[in-house]
Design a protein around this motif. Structure first.
Motif, PDB file in Angstrom:
ATOM      1  N   ALA A 395       0.969  -1.234   0.041  1.00 32.07           N
ATOM      2  CA  ALA A 395      -0.013   0.102  -0.016  1.00 32.07           C
ATOM      3  C   ALA A 395       0.980   1.134   0.004  1.00 32.07           C
ATOM      4  O   ALA A 395       0.643   2.393  -0.786  1.00 32.07           O
ATOM      5  N   GLY A 396       1.965   1.415   0.807  1.00 37.86           N
ATOM      6  CA  GLY A 396       2.851   2.464   0.750  1.00 37.86           C
ATOM      7  C   GLY A 396       3.358   2.672  -0.397  1.00 37.86           C
ATOM      8  O   GLY A 396       3.772   3.935  -0.699  1.00 37.86           O
ATOM      9  N   SER A 397       3.896   1.616  -1.251  1.00 41.23           N
ATOM     10  CA  SER A 397       4.827   1.515  -2.458  1.00 41.23           C
ATOM     11  C   SER A 397       3.708   2.040  -3.516  1.00 41.23           C
ATOM     12  O   SER A 397       4.382   2.330  -4.681  1.00 41.23           O
ATOM     13  N   LEU A 398       2.448   2.255  -3.309  1.00 39.23           N
ATOM     14  CA  LEU A 398       1.523   2.762  -4.361  1.00 39.23           C
ATOM     15  C   LEU A 398       1.385   4.422  -4.456  1.00 39.23           C
ATOM     16  O   LEU A 398       0.904   4.872  -5.299  1.00 39.23           O
ATOM     17  N   ILE A 399       1.679   5.030  -3.335  1.00 39.62           N
ATOM     18  CA  ILE A 399       1.211   6.251  -2.757  1.00 39.62           C
ATOM     19  C   ILE A 399       1.780   7.404  -4.066  1.00 39.62           C
ATOM     20  O   ILE A 399       3.030   7.307  -4.367  1.00 39.62           O
ATOM     21  N   ALA A 400       1.064   8.233  -4.472  1.00 43.21           N
ATOM     22  CA  ALA A 400       1.574   9.615  -4.968  1.00 43.21           C
ATOM     23  C   ALA A 400       2.353   9.588  -6.043  1.00 43.21           C
ATOM     24  O   ALA A 400       3.680   9.800  -6.333  1.00 43.21           O
ATOM     25  N   SER A 401       2.080   8.607  -7.033  1.00 44.28           N
ATOM     26  CA  SER A 401       2.670   8.591  -8.337  1.00 44.28           C
ATOM     27  C   SER A 401       2.760   9.834  -9.208  1.00 44.28           C
ATOM     28  O   SER A 401       1.876  10.741  -9.178  1.00 44.28           O
ATOM     29  N   HIS A 402       4.039  10.283  -9.418  1.00 46.01           N
ATOM     30  CA  HIS A 402       4.296  11.700  -9.839  1.00 46.01           C
ATOM     31  C   HIS A 402       5.190  11.388 -11.086  1.00 46.01           C
ATOM     32  O   HIS A 402       5.328  10.145 -11.707  1.00 46.01           O
ATOM     33  N   VAL A 403       5.756  12.406 -11.233  1.00 45.12           N
ATOM     34  CA  VAL A 403       6.703  12.578 -12.513  1.00 45.12           C
ATOM     35  C   VAL A 403       7.925  11.410 -12.539  1.00 45.12           C
ATOM     36  O   VAL A 403       8.485  11.296 -13.795  1.00 45.12           O
ATOM     37  N   ASN A 404       8.405  10.849 -11.567  1.00 47.75           N
ATOM     38  CA  ASN A 404       9.367   9.915 -11.747  1.00 47.75           C
ATOM     39  C   ASN A 404       8.748   8.385 -11.709  1.00 47.75           C
ATOM     40  O   ASN A 404       9.516   7.292 -11.611  1.00 47.75           O
ATOM     41  N   ASP A 405       7.582   8.296 -12.212  1.00 47.89           N
ATOM     42  CA  ASP A 405       6.829   7.003 -12.502  1.00 47.89           C
ATOM     43  C   ASP A 405       6.338   6.917 -13.927  1.00 47.89           C
ATOM     44  O   ASP A 405       5.474   7.773 -14.102  1.00 47.89           O
TER      45      ASP A 405
END
Length: 448
Positions: A395-405
């Motif tokens: 769950a923690g590893s999914l948070i707030a995907s932004h420009v580096n994903d």
């Protein structure tokens, strides 16, 4: 301080990947060497540490990941995924179209990796939106929510499978608890959030998007595809086998039944590797031979699937190497000592560390693996349920995907959104999945 060295390593990783545009796997290996030296691991042991991390991670994952990729490809190439999506759309009707997309994406998402599911389902979503004259984002948000949740919480996806292997958690329990958490999370982050997003950025729901970059899409006449029942059965067979074995094992423990050959056989069949192999063999028949597709073409699909996941396997291996450096360099022990006597739940701690790493690094899998290396030494001091720690890390590893994903850019381009609109839809969606997921995990921890 070990944590300062880890911070330097993460900044170096960001510079190599985003600044120098270096391949993620190569960057991970370079940083692993650098961090190992700074942590004082003897020079003669560094290569051994990196090989142990890489081999240990891939040794557990390669079989499940490889067979899973082949299974998903066979279902996609046979038209099974299209049959599942279109049948549900017809059954649910125009009024409940979002729910049809959620259920279809969830079933397909169990069998296919996130990027594959996205590429496969987006043309179907575009076709439905054109036919029903509804916004593509109205259907796109529920679709990506379902795909993202299955990717983060359910084996045989790489994140939960790798973390379960590293922490020694029962993969069947991870699957079972993962389903309990995934279903309400998908509902809240999918159809419910789509209504809210429409109020936050109404203009993004008028965009038409573009899937030109996907090239020519393989489309099937519905009568040419396998039946709905057989398509769903094939996609969910590994889940069914693993779940049966887990439920029987839990019942055995609860009722105090002595072990016997039948229970051992059920455990063997329900093992992740065995269930994936059985499911693949069933798919070779149901999605290939039963439909008069030559075995040569079926095997061609399997070969293509493996060639597409080669680099992803190496990146996961590189994440495993970095994780091992953190363990052998004493960072995990340092974190364990730092939080000794803390009242903070290991579930919450795993989520916080994974969330910080995800925001920094972009890769959910690398964030999850690095977190595992940091929290592993702490788990011996508690009686926390390991399956829930696995899910909290996911769950923690999914948070707030932004420009580096990569997922951020895929969503932006396919749905034709501006940067602001992508942050208000995709980034917020991923954050909600992460936070709701944690909430349901903490709730479940009161009962298991």
């Amino acid at each position: 301080m070990p944590l300062v060295i880890v911070g330097i390593g993460i900044i170096a990783l960001l510079i190599l990947i985003m600044g120098f545009k270096l391949n993620t796997f190569v960057s991970l290996i370079i940083v692993s060497f650098g961090v190992a030296l700074l942590l004082g691991i003897p020079v003669g042991d560094i290569v051994k540490t990196i090989e142990t991390g890489l081999g240990g991670t891939l040794g557990h994952l390669a079989l499940i990941f490889g067979l899973g990729a082949m299974l998903g490809k066979l279902i996609a190439d046979a038209g099974g995924a299209q049959r599942i999506a279109m049948t549900l759309v017809n059954k649910f009707g125009e009024k409940n179209i979002q729910w049809a997309v959620v259920v279809a994406s969830f079933i397909i998402g169990v069998a296919l990796f996130f990027e594959v599911g996205l590429v496969l389902l987006i043309p179907i979503v575009f076709a439905i939106s054109r036919e029903l004259k509804v916004s593509i984002l109205h259907l796109g948000i529920p679709m990506t929510a379902a795909l993202s949740v299955t990717h983060g919480f359910l084996p045989p996806h790489p994140g939960p499978t790798v973390i379960a292997g590293e922490l020694g958690a029962n993969i069947g329990e991870v699957l079972l608890y993962g389903f309990i958490i995934a279903i309400p999370t998908v509902i809240l982050a999918g159809p419910v959030f789509a209504k809210i997003a429409k109020k936050i950025v109404p203009e993004s729901f008028t965009k038409t998007g573009s899937i030109a970059s996907l090239g020519e899409q393989k489309t099937f006449k519905l009568e040419e595809t396998p039946s709905f029942g057989i398509s769903v059965f094939t996609a969910l067979l590994p889940v069914i086998l693993m779940s049966i074995a887990t439920i029987i094992s839990l019942l055995q423990k609860t009722m105090g039944v002595a072990d016997n050959h039948l229970l051992a056989a059920i455990r063997f069949i329900g093992d992740a590797g065995t269930s994936m192999l059985i499911s693949l063999l069933v798919a070779v028949y149901t999605m290939g031979l039963a439909r008069k597709i030559p075995i040569k073409d079926v095997m061609e699909s399997c070969s293509t699937a493996i060639s597409h996941i080669g680099m992803m396997l190496l990146i996961i291996g590189g994440g495993g190497a970095f994780k091992q450096v953190l363990i052998d360099g004493g960072v995990g022990d340092y974190v364990a000592t730092m939080f000794k006597g803390t009242t903070l739940s290991p579930i919450l701690l795993a989520w916080i560390i994974a969330a910080i790493l995800r925001i920094s690094l972009g890769s959910a899998t690398v964030a999850a693996l690095t977190t595992t290396g940091l929290v592993m030494p702490m788990l011996g001091q508690t009686d926390v349920n390991l399956a829930l720690v696995v899910l909290a890390t996911g769950a923690g590893s999914l948070i707030a995907s932004h420009v580096n994903d990569a997922g951020f850019w895929m969503f932006k381009e396919y749905f034709g959104l501006s940067m602001k609109e992508t942050f208000a839809t995709w980034t917020l969606l991923e954050t909600l999945i992460s936070v709701f997921g944690l909430g349901f995990i903490l709730l479940l921890s009161l009962f298991v």
